[in-house]
Design an enzyme around this catalytic site. Structure first.
Site, PDB file in Angstrom:
ATOM      1  CD1 TRP A   1      22.339 -31.108 122.291  1.00  0.00           C
ATOM      2  CD2 TRP A   1      21.358 -29.309 123.209  1.00  0.00           C
ATOM      3  NE1 TRP A   1      22.690 -30.006 121.551  1.00  0.00           N
ATOM      4  CE2 TRP A   1      22.113 -28.894 122.096  1.00  0.00           C
ATOM      5  CE3 TRP A   1      20.657 -28.352 123.942  1.00  0.00           C
ATOM      6  CZ2 TRP A   1      22.178 -27.556 121.685  1.00  0.00           C
ATOM      7  CZ3 TRP A   1      20.722 -27.030 123.535  1.00  0.00           C
ATOM      8  CH2 TRP A   1      21.469 -26.632 122.431  1.00  0.00           C
TER       9      TRP A   1
ATOM     10  CG  ASP B   1      15.108 -28.358 124.258  1.00  0.00           C
ATOM     11  OD1 ASP B   1      14.667 -27.913 123.179  1.00  0.00           O
ATOM     12  OD2 ASP B   1      16.314 -28.579 124.459  1.00  0.00           O
TER      13      ASP B   1
ATOM     14  CE  LYS C   1      18.297 -29.709 115.592  1.00  0.00           C
ATOM     15  NZ  LYS C   1      19.587 -30.254 115.799  1.00  0.00           N
TER      16      LYS C   1
HETATM   17  N1  KET Z   1      17.536 -28.659 122.147  1.00  0.00           N
HETATM   18  C1  KET Z   1      17.942 -29.896 121.780  1.00  0.00           C
HETATM   19  C2  KET Z   1      17.421 -31.063 122.521  1.00  0.00           C
HETATM   20  C3  KET Z   1      18.806 -30.029 120.682  1.00  0.00           C
HETATM   21  O1  KET Z   1      19.153 -31.254 120.334  1.00  0.00           O
HETATM   22  C4  KET Z   1      19.278 -28.896 120.009  1.00  0.00           C
HETATM   23  C5  KET Z   1      20.232 -29.030 118.910  1.00  0.00           C
HETATM   24  C6  KET Z   1      18.808 -27.641 120.447  1.00  0.00           C
HETATM   25  C7  KET Z   1      17.951 -27.562 121.524  1.00  0.00           C
HETATM   26  C8  KET Z   1      19.211 -26.350 119.821  1.00  0.00           C
HETATM   27  O2  KET Z   1      19.046 -26.219 118.502  1.00  0.00           O
HETATM   28  P1  KET Z   1      19.059 -24.775 117.805  1.00  0.00           P
HETATM   29  O3  KET Z   1      19.897 -24.959 116.602  1.00  0.00           O
HETATM   30  O4  KET Z   1      19.627 -23.788 118.760  1.00  0.00           O
HETATM   31  O5  KET Z   1      17.633 -24.500 117.503  1.00  0.00           O
HETATM   32  N2  KET Z   1      20.917 -30.078 118.722  1.00  0.00           N
HETATM   33  C9  KET Z   1      21.832 -30.389 117.623  1.00  0.00           C
HETATM   34  C10 KET Z   1      22.730 -29.305 117.191  1.00  0.00           C
HETATM   35  C11 KET Z   1      23.585 -28.703 118.269  1.00  0.00           C
HETATM   36  O6  KET Z   1      24.186 -29.415 119.076  1.00  0.00           O
HETATM   37  O7  KET Z   1      23.650 -27.455 118.286  1.00  0.00           O
HETATM   38  C12 KET Z   1      22.580 -31.679 117.969  1.00  0.00           C
HETATM   39  O8  KET Z   1      22.427 -32.216 119.072  1.00  0.00           O
HETATM   40  O9  KET Z   1      23.304 -32.177 117.105  1.00  0.00           O
END
Ligand code: KET
Length: 453
Positions: free
Chosen positions: A182, A263, A299
């Protein structure tokens, strides 16, 4: 009358009278708001032009848009009626709409209306229940009070707080992250003061796991190094180790004293089962060793904008866990003081009520199943078009994303010619697709593969 606002009777108290005035104000404000906006724009435009030349910030260069969230910015600007946003990992319904889970609507009614500050570590119930969700209700580490859990700002905030703690208190400052991973990981860990290195993860030739490379790289990492592991549904590749492979990774990491930092942003989204998706983490906790885990409810509960998450640190003893928590408070207090109450009380309401919890698991499974069916439909559509290449990875990969193997020129072509928005590494958010839009995407991939090298 505004549809959501109540009407007030004749015998109104002074509170009611103030509410009536507020309702009249709100009803009047919708028509005047656009006039106000344009007035504000005029003011800021003239203010900018008057001062831009000798601004103390005149040297500031424009930063590029974020590699993932910037895709949504570009999508929003596109007036095409056929445009499709497959960039950010956000769940959409078959109608292409964001989904508010039914269980959230119940929980909203039952959750707390208190708006006081939370403690620095967040809502106690939420923390306890979050630890149970990821480590399992019968986890010995929880029973022995060896886990400290603090509520943080979703997955991102949990990773950042964990990283800041490690940078201050852990003897090794190097963190190994998978290649690829990510996009935000590198920035989060670097800004927290850790030094970031990568370990092999993905094999473009097989579009699967480079397990040998992973073992070799972790095998040659310095003893004690931190290793970032995606608990399930690896982003962006959709490739997860099997349980046997996880076991080998665990043995290797424990034998070298490497510290696991999980994560977990997609618990329940990979298989549709919350327990199955937490197996990797539970394996590392079952051996009695230490680890960190960052959880996100963005999510799996559809609480993206509420920023609800938790950081847990599993320690060897309750005494160490208590001291670790006291230091986490010192990380959090100057950063954002204490976390927001609203989302955490919704999550706690759902996690502690058996009926709501069951309803959540049903809705979560339905989301996971819809994504799996999108994989099959896209695969079938490409086969039907005779698109050159092997596309079986679309059905084999796990979670929200397909790592298509399309290159950045092909992605640019799809965006320009087909108004399909995805990240330049060829990652597609399967959760943004629907039966209606699969043919459009399949046409675009077919054209990109046959016309752009
Ligand atoms: N870890 C991973 C692996 C991840 O894909 C995301 C979010 C997060 C943490 C953080 O999510 P949060 O909203 O802070 O709980 N991924 C998606 C959104 C982004 O990039 O912020 C994405 O990859 O589209």
């Amino acid at each position: 009358m505004h549809p959501q606002l109540p009407s007030l009777g004749a015998n109104s108290s002074s509170t009611d009278r103030r509410l009536s005035a507020l309702i009249r104000h709100l009803e009047g404000s919708s028509s005047s708001s656009s006039a106000m906006e344009s007035q504000n724009q005029t003011i800021s435009a003239s203010a900018t032009s008057a001062f831009s030349d000798n601004s103390v910030f005149g040297h500031v260069v424009r930063a590029p848009e974020d590699a993932i969230l910037g895709v949504t910015v570009a999508y929003n600007k596109d007036p095409s009626p056929v445009k499709l946003n497959l960039g950010v990992g956000a769940y959409r319904t078959e109608e292409g709409k964001p989904l508010v889970l039914t269980v959230l609507q119940f929980a909203l009614i039952c959750s707390s209306r208190v708006k006081e500050y939370l403690p620095i570590v967040g809502l106690a119930d939420f923390n306890k229940l979050s630890a149970k969700l990821i480590f399992g209700a019968d986890s010995p580490a929880i029973r022995e009070n060896r886990v400290t859990t603090v509520q943080c700002l979703s997955g991102t905030g949990s990773l950042r707080v964990g990283a800041e703690f490690l940078a201050k208190h852990y003897h090794q400052r190097t963190i190994y992250i998978p290649q690829p991973t990510w996009g935000n990981h590198v920035k989060i860990f670097t800004l927290a003061g850790l030094s970031v290195k990568t370990y092999s993860y993905y094999d473009p030739a097989t579009r699967g796991l480079n397990f040998q490379g992973l073992l070799e790289d972790l095998g040659s990492a310095p003893s004690g190094a931190i290793v970032l592991l995606h608990a399930c549904a690896h982003n962006p590749t959709g490739v997860d180790p099997t349980l046997q492979q996880w076991e080998q990774i665990r043995q290797l990491m424990r034998s070298k004293g490497l510290l696991p930092f999980f994560d977990s942003a997609y618990q329940g989204f990979a298989s549709g089962s919350l327990d199955a998706d937490a197996q990797s983490v539970r394996m590392f906790v079952a051996d009695g060793g230490e680890c960190l885990a960052a959880q996100s409810y963005a999510k799996n509960m559809g609480l993206y904008g509420e920023r609800v998450g938790a950081l847990s640190i599993v320690c060897k003893t309750a005494d160490v866990a208590g001291r670790v928590e006291s230091q986490l408070k010192l990380v959090i207090r100057p950063m954002y003081s204490n976390p927001p109450i609203h989302g955490a009380s919704i999550v706690a309401t759902i996690l502690k009520d058996r009926n709501m919890f069951n309803e959540w698991t049903i809705e979560l499974k339905a989301m996971a199943d819809r994504i799996i069916s999108m994989r099959q439909q896209l695969f079938d559509a490409l086969c039907a078009r005779g698109t050159p290449g092997d596309w079986s990875h679309i059905v084999k990969q796990i979670g929200m994303f397909t790592f298509t193997g399309l290159n950045s020129q092909q992605v640019t072509f799809m965006t320009k010619e087909y108004h399909i928005y995805l990240t330049s590494d060829g990652r597609i958010s399967m959760a943004g697709l629907s039966s209606k839009t699969v043919p459009h995407l399949a046409d675009a991939i077919h054209a990109a593969v046959t016309r752009v090298a």
